[in-house]
Design a protein around this motif. Structure first.
Motif, PDB file in Angstrom:
ATOM      1  N   SER A  25       0.839  -1.196   0.000  1.00  0.00           N
ATOM      2  CA  SER A  25       0.000   0.000   0.000  1.00  0.00           C
ATOM      3  C   SER A  25       0.860   1.225   0.000  1.00  0.00           C
ATOM      4  O   SER A  25       1.932   1.247   0.568  1.00  0.00           O
ATOM      5  CB  SER A  25      -0.898   0.017   1.230  1.00  0.00           C
ATOM      6  OG  SER A  25      -0.126   0.257   2.362  1.00  0.00           O
ATOM      7  N   GLY A  73       3.816  11.379  -5.265  1.00  0.00           N
ATOM      8  CA  GLY A  73       3.409  12.610  -4.584  1.00  0.00           C
ATOM      9  C   GLY A  73       3.000  13.705  -5.564  1.00  0.00           C
ATOM     10  O   GLY A  73       1.984  14.376  -5.372  1.00  0.00           O
ATOM     11  N   GLU A  94       8.102  16.988 -15.233  1.00  0.00           N
ATOM     12  CA  GLU A  94       8.478  15.574 -15.055  1.00  0.00           C
ATOM     13  C   GLU A  94       9.083  15.084 -16.375  1.00  0.00           C
ATOM     14  O   GLU A  94       8.423  15.135 -17.417  1.00  0.00           O
ATOM     15  CB  GLU A  94       7.230  14.750 -14.694  1.00  0.00           C
ATOM     16  CG  GLU A  94       7.395  13.240 -14.813  1.00  0.00           C
ATOM     17  CD  GLU A  94       8.484  12.656 -13.908  1.00  0.00           C
ATOM     18  OE1 GLU A  94       8.447  12.886 -12.687  1.00  0.00           O
ATOM     19  OE2 GLU A  94       9.382  11.962 -14.438  1.00  0.00           O
TER      20      GLU A  94
HETATM   21  C1  LIG Z   1      11.372  -1.555  -4.189  1.00  0.00           C
HETATM   22  C2  LIG Z   1      10.457  -0.543  -3.551  1.00  0.00           C
HETATM   23  C3  LIG Z   1       9.412  -0.964  -2.741  1.00  0.00           C
HETATM   24  C4  LIG Z   1       8.572  -0.042  -2.141  1.00  0.00           C
HETATM   25  N1  LIG Z   1       7.514  -0.505  -1.379  1.00  0.00           N
HETATM   26  C5  LIG Z   1       6.664   0.385  -0.824  1.00  0.00           C
HETATM   27  C6  LIG Z   1       5.526  -0.058  -0.078  1.00  0.00           C
HETATM   28  O1  LIG Z   1       5.279  -1.256   0.038  1.00  0.00           O
HETATM   29  N2  LIG Z   1       4.707   0.880   0.470  1.00  0.00           N
HETATM   30  C7  LIG Z   1       4.950   2.238   0.337  1.00  0.00           C
HETATM   31  O2  LIG Z   1       4.189   3.048   0.844  1.00  0.00           O
HETATM   32  N3  LIG Z   1       6.038   2.677  -0.362  1.00  0.00           N
HETATM   33  C8  LIG Z   1       6.887   1.797  -0.946  1.00  0.00           C
HETATM   34  N4  LIG Z   1       7.960   2.249  -1.670  1.00  0.00           N
HETATM   35  C9  LIG Z   1       8.299   3.690  -1.625  1.00  0.00           C
HETATM   36  C10 LIG Z   1       7.452   4.542  -2.540  1.00  0.00           C
HETATM   37  O3  LIG Z   1       7.515   4.081  -3.868  1.00  0.00           O
HETATM   38  C11 LIG Z   1       7.995   5.960  -2.464  1.00  0.00           C
HETATM   39  O4  LIG Z   1       8.039   6.345  -1.096  1.00  0.00           O
HETATM   40  C12 LIG Z   1       7.119   6.933  -3.244  1.00  0.00           C
HETATM   41  O5  LIG Z   1       7.202   6.635  -4.622  1.00  0.00           O
HETATM   42  C13 LIG Z   1       7.582   8.372  -2.993  1.00  0.00           C
HETATM   43  O6  LIG Z   1       6.872   9.257  -3.811  1.00  0.00           O
HETATM   44  P1  LIG Z   1       7.590  10.613  -4.302  1.00  0.00           P
HETATM   45  O7  LIG Z   1       6.607  11.312  -5.148  1.00  0.00           O
HETATM   46  O8  LIG Z   1       8.190  11.305  -3.152  1.00  0.00           O
HETATM   47  O9  LIG Z   1       8.831  10.119  -5.197  1.00  0.00           O
HETATM   48  P2  LIG Z   1       8.785   9.304  -6.538  1.00  0.00           P
HETATM   49  O10 LIG Z   1       7.541   8.514  -6.658  1.00  0.00           O
HETATM   50  O11 LIG Z   1      10.103   8.578  -6.600  1.00  0.00           O
HETATM   51  O12 LIG Z   1       8.725  10.444  -7.664  1.00  0.00           O
HETATM   52  C14 LIG Z   1       9.746  11.373  -7.868  1.00  0.00           C
HETATM   53  C15 LIG Z   1       9.564  11.901  -9.286  1.00  0.00           C
HETATM   54  O13 LIG Z   1      10.428  13.020  -9.481  1.00  0.00           O
HETATM   55  C16 LIG Z   1      10.950  12.946 -10.784  1.00  0.00           C
HETATM   56  N5  LIG Z   1      12.209  13.709 -10.818  1.00  0.00           N
HETATM   57  C17 LIG Z   1      13.376  13.418 -10.226  1.00  0.00           C
HETATM   58  N6  LIG Z   1      14.280  14.365 -10.481  1.00  0.00           N
HETATM   59  C18 LIG Z   1      13.667  15.281 -11.256  1.00  0.00           C
HETATM   60  C19 LIG Z   1      14.063  16.503 -11.848  1.00  0.00           C
HETATM   61  N7  LIG Z   1      15.319  16.990 -11.692  1.00  0.00           N
HETATM   62  N8  LIG Z   1      13.158  17.210 -12.556  1.00  0.00           N
HETATM   63  C20 LIG Z   1      11.879  16.753 -12.705  1.00  0.00           C
HETATM   64  N9  LIG Z   1      11.449  15.601 -12.177  1.00  0.00           N
HETATM   65  C21 LIG Z   1      12.334  14.878 -11.463  1.00  0.00           C
HETATM   66  C22 LIG Z   1      11.157  11.464 -11.036  1.00  0.00           C
HETATM   67  O14 LIG Z   1      11.231  11.174 -12.430  1.00  0.00           O
HETATM   68  C23 LIG Z   1       9.919  10.876 -10.363  1.00  0.00           C
HETATM   69  O15 LIG Z   1       8.859  10.734 -11.258  1.00  0.00           O
HETATM   70  C24 LIG Z   1       8.798   1.350  -2.322  1.00  0.00           C
HETATM   71  C25 LIG Z   1       9.846   1.781  -3.141  1.00  0.00           C
HETATM   72  C26 LIG Z   1      10.663   0.848  -3.770  1.00  0.00           C
HETATM   73  C27 LIG Z   1      11.780   1.329  -4.675  1.00  0.00           C
END
Ligand SMILES: Cc1cc2nc3c(=O)[nH]c(=O)nc-3n(C[C@H](O)[C@H](O)[C@H](O)COP(=O)(O)OP(=O)(O)OC[C@H]3O[C@@H](n4cnc5c(N)ncnc54)[C@H](O)[C@@H]3O)c2cc1C
Length: 370
Positions: A25, A73, A94
């Motif tokens: 989740s 996010g 993105e």
């Molecule tokens: C193997 C694995 C298992 C996981 N299991 C779970 C789970 O069971 N439950 C759970 O809650 N979470 C889990 N997670 C964690 C979860 O996926 C992340 O916490 C979540 O994706 C964070 O969201 P975010 O938007 O902060 O970052 P991300 O989803 O990583 O998004 C960041 C975005 O920023 C973009 N970006 C980066 N740099 C730049 C730039 N310079 N300019 C423009 N865009 C950029 C990237 O392309 C990406 O699309 C897991 C992660 C992994 C890798």
């Protein structure tokens, strides 16, 4: 706001571990206070006048609400901001054409899902009408309310939401990332290496199956351990378990950060005969000899070499380099947010969400909810 994405996995017909994690989740909670704060700052309200919103003239593009990052996010927040400000006033920067749901990668590494099942075209998850700026952010300049993107375009904003995720650092382990060109080593943390975990599992014959946890903050601190339990189940199902030493080498001084769960996990690892080595930090991989070198964190400088038949690497991680290089960073490079409102501590028209932030929660949605 609570976003809870759940799926039930479909296991291959020939094996189905009993206690494997079957539901992933992702919950990203943004406290309503932060949204109330955004409403207060809406241009129709007086609060706007004290915000940093004066640079429109010098920029080539301007948006009322600019979201950086279209991951979990960023996409969630852009949908919410579309409702609040109108689609034409919201843009998301993105670069990737493909949006990945990363929690599925644990199951891809274990052979229970395909990598394709974790992917969607970014265009299909982008809220309709919201402007997708298909580019990479190079610089954030909150003093001028501008962002510089790859092609040199400057975009100005009235409000900014930073959702840039975190940075993987495979290169901080000697021998990586080159060692991924060799067999028997994989990592569920990257789309380019996750299928290598499943290959290494399938090709396992006998010896050490080693799973690592780095000496840095990580996203989903459970994932490095989940793949160990799934691998153990796979070895049992396929009759290889008697010839496998399943080893978890973690930098942490505990098996899991929350004692209640750690106690249960200690029972499970004992029952399943899984070897846990605390304070063991992976510093080098020698793929030609199938050796992994660990530093004893309780005695810096002391190293121990483990032979492996299979190695799963959880890489060191750190803040987004763009955030780290901007005035938005705290002293450690993470986005400096108020933990109650998700508003930036110095720039009131800047907000943030997810792994890029310095919120005192684990870097998964479930913990953010607290
Ligand atoms: C193997 C694995 C298992 C996981 N299991 C779970 C789970 O069971 N439950 C759970 O809650 N979470 C889990 N997670 C964690 C979860 O996926 C992340 O916490 C979540 O994706 C964070 O969201 P975010 O938007 O902060 O970052 P991300 O989803 O990583 O998004 C960041 C975005 O920023 C973009 N970006 C980066 N740099 C730049 C730039 N310079 N300019 C423009 N865009 C950029 C990237 O392309 C990406 O699309 C897991 C992660 C992994 C890798």
């Amino acid at each position: 706001m609570l976003i809870n994405i759940q799926y039930k996995d479909k296991w291959p017909k020939n094996w189905r571990p009993k206690q494997a994690v079957k539901t992933c989740s992702l919950m990203i909670t943004v406290r309503m206070a932060s949204l109330r704060c955004l409403r207060l700052c809406h241009p129709t309200g007086v609060a706007v006048s004290h915000l940093h919103t004066s640079s429109r003239a010098s920029a080539k593009q301007h948006y009322k609400m600019l979201v950086l990052g279209g991951g979990s996010g960023g996409i969630c927040m852009s949908a919410r901001m579309k409702r609040m400000f109108g689609a034409e006033n919201v843009a998301v920067v993105e670069p990737s054409e493909v949006h990945y749901y990363q929690p599925i990668w644990t199951l891809v590494g274990a052979g229970a899902k395909t990598v394709a099942s974790s992917a969607r075209p970014t265009a299909s998850v982008m809220p309709s009408g919201v402007k997708w700026v298909k580019s990479k952010v190079q610089e954030i300049n909150p003093d001028t309310n501008t962002v510089l993107i790859d092609d040199g375009t400057e975009i100005s904003y009235e409000y900014l939401i930073v959702a840039l995720g975190l940075q993987l650092h495979y290169e901080k382990i000697k021998g990586l990332p080159e060692a991924f060109e060799h067999p028997k080593i994989g990592s569920n943390y990257s789309v380019t290496t996750v299928e290598k975990t499943w290959k290494a599992l399938q090709n396992f014959k006998e010896g050490n199956a080693i799973f690592t946890f780095p000496n840095t903050p990580v996203k989903c601190a459970g994932a490095p351990q989940k793949i160990m339990y799934l691998s153990d189940a796979y070895f049992r199902k396929t009759g290889k378990r008697a010839k496998a030493n399943v080893i978890y080498n973690t930098s942490l001084p505990v098996l899991f950060g929350i004692k209640k769960y750690a106690d249960t996990l200690w029972d499970i690892v004992k029952t399943r005969d899984l070897q846990i080595n605390l304070r063991h930090n992976l510093i080098e991989v020698r793929p030609d000899k199938q050796e992994a070198v660990f530093e004893n964190l309780d005695n810096p400088g002391e190293t121990k070499v483990f032979e492996y038949e299979m190695l799963h690497v959880t890489p060191p991680m750190g803040p987004s380099l763009v955030v780290k290089g901007s005035p938005l960073a705290d002293e450690n490079g993470w986005l400096d947010l108020n933990k109650e409102t998700l508003q930036h501590n110095k720039y009131p028209n800047v907000f943030g969400i997810g792994d890029c932030s310095n919120l005192p929660t684990a870097k998964t949605g479930a913990a953010v909810g607290k």
